[in-house]
Design a protein around this motif. Structure first.
Motif, PDB file in Angstrom:
ATOM      1  N   ILE A 188      -2.247  -1.355  -8.685  1.00 58.34           N
ATOM      2  CA  ILE A 188      -0.937  -1.019  -9.246  1.00 58.34           C
ATOM      3  C   ILE A 188      -0.205  -2.308  -9.570  1.00 58.34           C
ATOM      4  O   ILE A 188      -0.428  -3.341  -8.937  1.00 58.34           O
ATOM      5  N   THR A 189       0.664  -2.255 -10.575  1.00 53.58           N
ATOM      6  CA  THR A 189       1.434  -3.445 -10.903  1.00 53.58           C
ATOM      7  C   THR A 189       2.650  -3.546  -9.988  1.00 53.58           C
ATOM      8  O   THR A 189       3.292  -2.545  -9.671  1.00 53.58           O
ATOM      9  N   GLY A 190       2.915  -4.741  -9.537  1.00 52.14           N
ATOM     10  CA  GLY A 190       4.111  -4.972  -8.744  1.00 52.14           C
ATOM     11  C   GLY A 190       3.929  -4.987  -7.246  1.00 52.14           C
ATOM     12  O   GLY A 190       4.890  -5.270  -6.529  1.00 52.14           O
ATOM     13  N   SER A 191       2.728  -4.715  -6.754  1.00 50.08           N
ATOM     14  CA  SER A 191       2.563  -4.667  -5.296  1.00 50.08           C
ATOM     15  C   SER A 191       2.783  -6.041  -4.664  1.00 50.08           C
ATOM     16  O   SER A 191       3.423  -6.152  -3.614  1.00 50.08           O
ATOM     17  N   GLY A 192       2.274  -7.086  -5.299  1.00 49.25           N
ATOM     18  CA  GLY A 192       2.500  -8.431  -4.783  1.00 49.25           C
ATOM     19  C   GLY A 192       3.935  -8.882  -4.971  1.00 49.25           C
ATOM     20  O   GLY A 192       4.514  -9.542  -4.100  1.00 49.25           O
ATOM     21  N   CYS A 193       4.518  -8.530  -6.111  1.00 50.33           N
ATOM     22  CA  CYS A 193       5.909  -8.901  -6.394  1.00 50.33           C
ATOM     23  C   CYS A 193       6.855  -8.280  -5.373  1.00 50.33           C
ATOM     24  O   CYS A 193       7.785  -8.931  -4.890  1.00 50.33           O
ATOM     25  N   LEU A 194       6.605  -7.011  -5.045  1.00 50.60           N
ATOM     26  CA  LEU A 194       7.432  -6.352  -4.035  1.00 50.60           C
ATOM     27  C   LEU A 194       7.228  -6.997  -2.671  1.00 50.60           C
ATOM     28  O   LEU A 194       8.192  -7.185  -1.914  1.00 50.60           O
ATOM     29  N   LEU A 195       6.000  -7.368  -2.349  1.00 46.77           N
ATOM     30  CA  LEU A 195       5.748  -8.023  -1.063  1.00 46.77           C
ATOM     31  C   LEU A 195       6.546  -9.322  -0.954  1.00 46.77           C
ATOM     32  O   LEU A 195       7.111  -9.622   0.098  1.00 46.77           O
ATOM     33  N   SER A 196       6.599 -10.088  -2.025  1.00 46.08           N
ATOM     34  CA  SER A 196       7.387 -11.331  -1.995  1.00 46.08           C
ATOM     35  C   SER A 196       8.845 -11.042  -1.683  1.00 46.08           C
ATOM     36  O   SER A 196       9.489 -11.764  -0.913  1.00 46.08           O
ATOM     37  N   ALA A 197       9.376  -9.979  -2.275  1.00 45.58           N
ATOM     38  CA  ALA A 197      10.771  -9.610  -2.020  1.00 45.58           C
ATOM     39  C   ALA A 197      10.962  -9.157  -0.578  1.00 45.58           C
ATOM     40  O   ALA A 197      11.960  -9.491   0.068  1.00 45.58           O
ATOM     41  N   ASN A 232      -7.424   9.351  -2.471  1.00 47.04           N
ATOM     42  CA  ASN A 232      -8.702   8.869  -2.962  1.00 47.04           C
ATOM     43  C   ASN A 232      -8.502   7.539  -3.687  1.00 47.04           C
ATOM     44  O   ASN A 232      -7.377   7.171  -4.045  1.00 47.04           O
ATOM     45  N   ASP A 233      -9.594   6.841  -3.960  1.00 45.15           N
ATOM     46  CA  ASP A 233      -9.508   5.524  -4.582  1.00 45.15           C
ATOM     47  C   ASP A 233      -8.921   5.559  -5.988  1.00 45.15           C
ATOM     48  O   ASP A 233      -8.424   4.538  -6.473  1.00 45.15           O
ATOM     49  N   ASN A 234      -8.991   6.705  -6.670  1.00 44.13           N
ATOM     50  CA  ASN A 234      -8.505   6.777  -8.049  1.00 44.13           C
ATOM     51  C   ASN A 234      -7.088   7.336  -8.167  1.00 44.13           C
ATOM     52  O   ASN A 234      -6.584   7.520  -9.274  1.00 44.13           O
ATOM     53  N   GLN A 235      -6.422   7.562  -7.058  1.00 43.80           N
ATOM     54  CA  GLN A 235      -5.069   8.114  -7.106  1.00 43.80           C
ATOM     55  C   GLN A 235      -4.025   6.991  -7.098  1.00 43.80           C
ATOM     56  O   GLN A 235      -3.136   6.932  -6.251  1.00 43.80           O
ATOM     57  N   THR A 236      -4.135   6.132  -8.080  1.00 41.92           N
ATOM     58  CA  THR A 236      -3.263   4.954  -8.117  1.00 41.92           C
ATOM     59  C   THR A 236      -1.802   5.323  -8.392  1.00 41.92           C
ATOM     60  O   THR A 236      -0.893   4.678  -7.877  1.00 41.92           O
ATOM     61  N   GLY A 237      -1.582   6.336  -9.222  1.00 37.13           N
ATOM     62  CA  GLY A 237      -0.210   6.762  -9.498  1.00 37.13           C
ATOM     63  C   GLY A 237       0.467   7.320  -8.264  1.00 37.13           C
ATOM     64  O   GLY A 237       1.640   7.043  -8.001  1.00 37.13           O
ATOM     65  N   GLN A 238      -0.292   8.113  -7.506  1.00 37.30           N
ATOM     66  CA  GLN A 238       0.251   8.657  -6.259  1.00 37.30           C
ATOM     67  C   GLN A 238       0.552   7.524  -5.276  1.00 37.30           C
ATOM     68  O   GLN A 238       1.565   7.557  -4.562  1.00 37.30           O
TER      69      GLN A 238
END
Length: 264
Positions: A188-197, A232-238
């Motif tokens: 997902i986009t933003g997971s690292g950015c959110l972690l920095s915050a 599951n591994d493909n439920q990235t939106g969830q």
């Protein structure tokens, strides 16, 4: 380590100033709200003297750089240093272009950072280790992450956090390894950015930046790990949405139960 950091964070509700990228600004703001913090997202140079005076931390993310934004980052960083609030650098895709490389070099010269947090490719670049990064993604390569974290921490006199399958955090002397998390984070986009915050928020809790960064990264990794148990591994939106819910529900007892931390 202190074991009531999430409780204290929610009680304090620190105001976190984010100069971040346009792709993730909304997600980062909502993630901080989920942790009980107050986000403010601004890169207007006209505000960069005043905001650090009223905020408790500054997080600088170079994900979608512009020349004007760089000026704001420098001004905000200097003001944050003057006001003695913690400053976090997320050097997104630092090795991808000359502009990003030059910007990070300038930021590191002009601003005293408390923490540099990035993926393996980004921190490897700062350590001048050969690595095949892929744009803003971690890429691939072989390296001693413990040593890289130590080297960059010593070079820039700050805490360094390398996010990945295992997180490595160093103050230049010791290294913490966090074996929590999920493979869904980089999907997902933003997971690292959110972690920095989130790390910036935790750094408002005291002066031991190393322990607070370990606490922040562990808590965040566990929030994602708990979500993955239901998906599951493909439920990235969830996963994208459920991570916010998991952060909102997270407490210190749960972190203590799940945490897998070792030290070198």
């Amino acid at each position: 380590m202190q074991t009531d950091n999430i409780k204290r964070l929610r009680q304090n509700s620190p105001l976190i100033h984010n100069i971040t990228n346009i792709v993730v600004a909304n997600y980062v703001a909502n993630g901080l709200l989920s942790m009980g913090c107050s986000p403010i997202m601004s890169n207007a140079i006209e505000e960069m003297d005043e905001l650090p005076a009223i905020c408790q931390a500054l997080v600088i993310n170079i994900g979608t750089l512009t020349s004007e934004q760089v000026k704001s980052m420098i001004k905000a960083g200097k003001s944050a240093n003057k006001n003695n609030i913690p400053v976090v650098l997320d050097p997104v895709g630092v090795g991808a272009t000359s502009f990003r490389k030059q910007t990070v070099q300038t930021l590191l010269k002009e601003i005293k950072f408390d923490l540099i947090r990035g993926n393996a490719g980004e921190i490897a670049h700062l350590a001048q280790v050969n690595w095949k990064a892929k744009g803003v993604d971690a890429g691939s390569g072989e390296a001693n992450f413990s040593q890289i974290a130590k080297d960059v921490a010593l070079k820039y006199d700050c805490i360094v956090s390398i996010s990945g399958e295992i997180d490595y955090i160093s103050d230049g002397l010791k290294v913490a390894k966090i074996d929590n998390g999920t493979t869904l984070f980089p999907k997902i986009t933003g997971s690292g950015c959110l972690l920095s915050a989130v790390c910036g928020a935790f750094l408002t809790l005291g002066e031991n930046s190393f322990e607070l960064t370990v606490s922040a990264c562990t808590s965040y990794a566990i929030a994602g790990q708990i979500v993955k148990e239901q998906l599951n591994d493909n439920q990235t939106g969830q996963f994208y949405i459920a991570l916010l819910d998991s952060l909102a529900k997270l407490d210190d007892t749960t972190v203590e139960k799940y945490a897998k931390i070792s030290f070198e």
